[in-house]
Design a protein around this motif. Sequence first.
Motif, PDB file in Angstrom:
ATOM      1  N   THR A 178       0.825  -1.207   0.000  1.00  0.00           N
ATOM      2  CA  THR A 178       0.000   0.000   0.000  1.00  0.00           C
ATOM      3  C   THR A 178       0.862   1.261   0.000  1.00  0.00           C
ATOM      4  O   THR A 178       0.538   2.249  -0.665  1.00  0.00           O
ATOM      5  CB  THR A 178      -0.959   0.017   1.201  1.00  0.00           C
ATOM      6  OG1 THR A 178      -0.202  -0.028   2.423  1.00  0.00           O
ATOM      7  CG2 THR A 178      -1.893  -1.168   1.161  1.00  0.00           C
ATOM      8  N   ALA A 179       1.962   1.233   0.738  1.00  0.00           N
ATOM      9  CA  ALA A 179       2.896   2.363   0.705  1.00  0.00           C
ATOM     10  C   ALA A 179       3.551   2.469  -0.663  1.00  0.00           C
ATOM     11  O   ALA A 179       3.752   3.570  -1.192  1.00  0.00           O
ATOM     12  CB  ALA A 179       3.949   2.207   1.793  1.00  0.00           C
ATOM     13  N   ALA A 180       3.891   1.321  -1.255  1.00  0.00           N
ATOM     14  CA  ALA A 180       4.521   1.315  -2.575  1.00  0.00           C
ATOM     15  C   ALA A 180       3.614   1.946  -3.625  1.00  0.00           C
ATOM     16  O   ALA A 180       4.087   2.652  -4.522  1.00  0.00           O
ATOM     17  CB  ALA A 180       4.882  -0.113  -2.973  1.00  0.00           C
ATOM     18  N   ALA A 181       2.313   1.709  -3.523  1.00  0.00           N
ATOM     19  CA  ALA A 181       1.379   2.264  -4.503  1.00  0.00           C
ATOM     20  C   ALA A 181       1.379   3.789  -4.477  1.00  0.00           C
ATOM     21  O   ALA A 181       1.330   4.442  -5.534  1.00  0.00           O
ATOM     22  CB  ALA A 181      -0.020   1.729  -4.248  1.00  0.00           C
ATOM     23  N   VAL A 182       1.443   4.372  -3.290  1.00  0.00           N
ATOM     24  CA  VAL A 182       1.482   5.829  -3.167  1.00  0.00           C
ATOM     25  C   VAL A 182       2.799   6.373  -3.717  1.00  0.00           C
ATOM     26  O   VAL A 182       2.826   7.355  -4.471  1.00  0.00           O
ATOM     27  CB  VAL A 182       1.280   6.262  -1.703  1.00  0.00           C
ATOM     28  CG1 VAL A 182       1.457   7.769  -1.552  1.00  0.00           C
ATOM     29  CG2 VAL A 182      -0.100   5.847  -1.209  1.00  0.00           C
ATOM     30  N   LYS A 183       3.902   5.729  -3.364  1.00  0.00           N
ATOM     31  CA  LYS A 183       5.205   6.162  -3.861  1.00  0.00           C
ATOM     32  C   LYS A 183       5.242   6.083  -5.386  1.00  0.00           C
ATOM     33  O   LYS A 183       5.752   6.992  -6.065  1.00  0.00           O
ATOM     34  CB  LYS A 183       6.307   5.279  -3.263  1.00  0.00           C
ATOM     35  CG  LYS A 183       6.520   5.448  -1.768  1.00  0.00           C
ATOM     36  CD  LYS A 183       7.520   4.405  -1.266  1.00  0.00           C
ATOM     37  CE  LYS A 183       7.721   4.458   0.238  1.00  0.00           C
ATOM     38  NZ  LYS A 183       8.506   5.630   0.658  1.00  0.00           N
ATOM     39  N   ARG A 184       4.718   5.003  -5.930  1.00  0.00           N
ATOM     40  CA  ARG A 184       4.719   4.813  -7.384  1.00  0.00           C
ATOM     41  C   ARG A 184       3.934   5.924  -8.075  1.00  0.00           C
ATOM     42  O   ARG A 184       4.362   6.456  -9.114  1.00  0.00           O
ATOM     43  CB  ARG A 184       4.131   3.448  -7.720  1.00  0.00           C
ATOM     44  CG  ARG A 184       4.265   3.051  -9.193  1.00  0.00           C
ATOM     45  CD  ARG A 184       3.702   1.655  -9.439  1.00  0.00           C
ATOM     46  NE  ARG A 184       4.413   0.651  -8.664  1.00  0.00           N
ATOM     47  CZ  ARG A 184       3.868  -0.062  -7.669  1.00  0.00           C
ATOM     48  NH1 ARG A 184       2.598   0.135  -7.327  1.00  0.00           N
ATOM     49  NH2 ARG A 184       4.577  -0.958  -7.017  1.00  0.00           N
ATOM     50  N   ALA A 185       2.791   6.293  -7.512  1.00  0.00           N
ATOM     51  CA  ALA A 185       1.992   7.371  -8.094  1.00  0.00           C
ATOM     52  C   ALA A 185       2.744   8.692  -8.055  1.00  0.00           C
ATOM     53  O   ALA A 185       2.685   9.478  -9.020  1.00  0.00           O
ATOM     54  CB  ALA A 185       0.661   7.486  -7.355  1.00  0.00           C
TER      55      ALA A 185
END
Length: 262
Positions: free
Chosen positions: A197-204
């Motif tokens: 879930t943290a990775a998804a925000v960073k990726r965006a």
Amino acid sequence: MFTVAQRRSEIANATVLHGHSSVAELAAKFEVTQETIRRDLKALEADNLVHRVHGGAVAPVQDGKPAASEPDFAQASLHNAPEKLAIARAAARLLPEPSGSLFLDAGTTTAAFAGEMANCYQDQRWTVVTNSLPAAMTLSIAGVPGINLLGGPMRTYTRAVVGEQAVSTLDALRADFAFLGTNAISERHGLSTPDPTAAAVKRAMVQQANTVVVLCDSSKFDRDYLVTFAQLEDIDVVVTDTNASPRFLSLLRSHNIEVIQP
């Protein structure tokens, strides 16, 4: 052949992913002695990445549930604190003048960076979008205008807003800069973190920024975690400490990444 840091990172990831790991199985997998694995597990337990049990380890537990393979915010803030402060001060030189938009990622190094933003703020007209409660609080208390905290569920021990709502908001935005933290960075797997879930925000944030700046101390180099959120080719600048190995800095530069050190 794995380095010690790589082996320990793989052990922590596998333990969280599967819920447990066995000393005997790990020793066979990495072709080292069981005593070496026991030392690895002891070091990982000290960082709250695993919990040792008889014959192996299990994922750490927090609030009655297995925690992701990273320490809580207070613990992480103390780790390499002088290096994080030096990195934050060096990164502050990249802040747009007199105005500009930026994404500010969650994490202890980016929280230190928010402190430097507050210290150097005068009359700049920044627009800041962040998923970090500590960063938002630091900037707002200092009177910095234009602070936007992303909505969505918050991870209690990292104090980061994550989830679909945060990602959807970012997908509709565009920023001049993204200032990001990372749990690990390597040539093979790029930038990675334990939590999807943290990775998804960073990726965006990476995808929606014109310039991507990564703030990380050199202990994150040559390590990998469960979820990759960016490749080295996605990064424009890395701000790190003076302990970084010349070999890894050369690797970053070979990918056209500007390296800044205090």
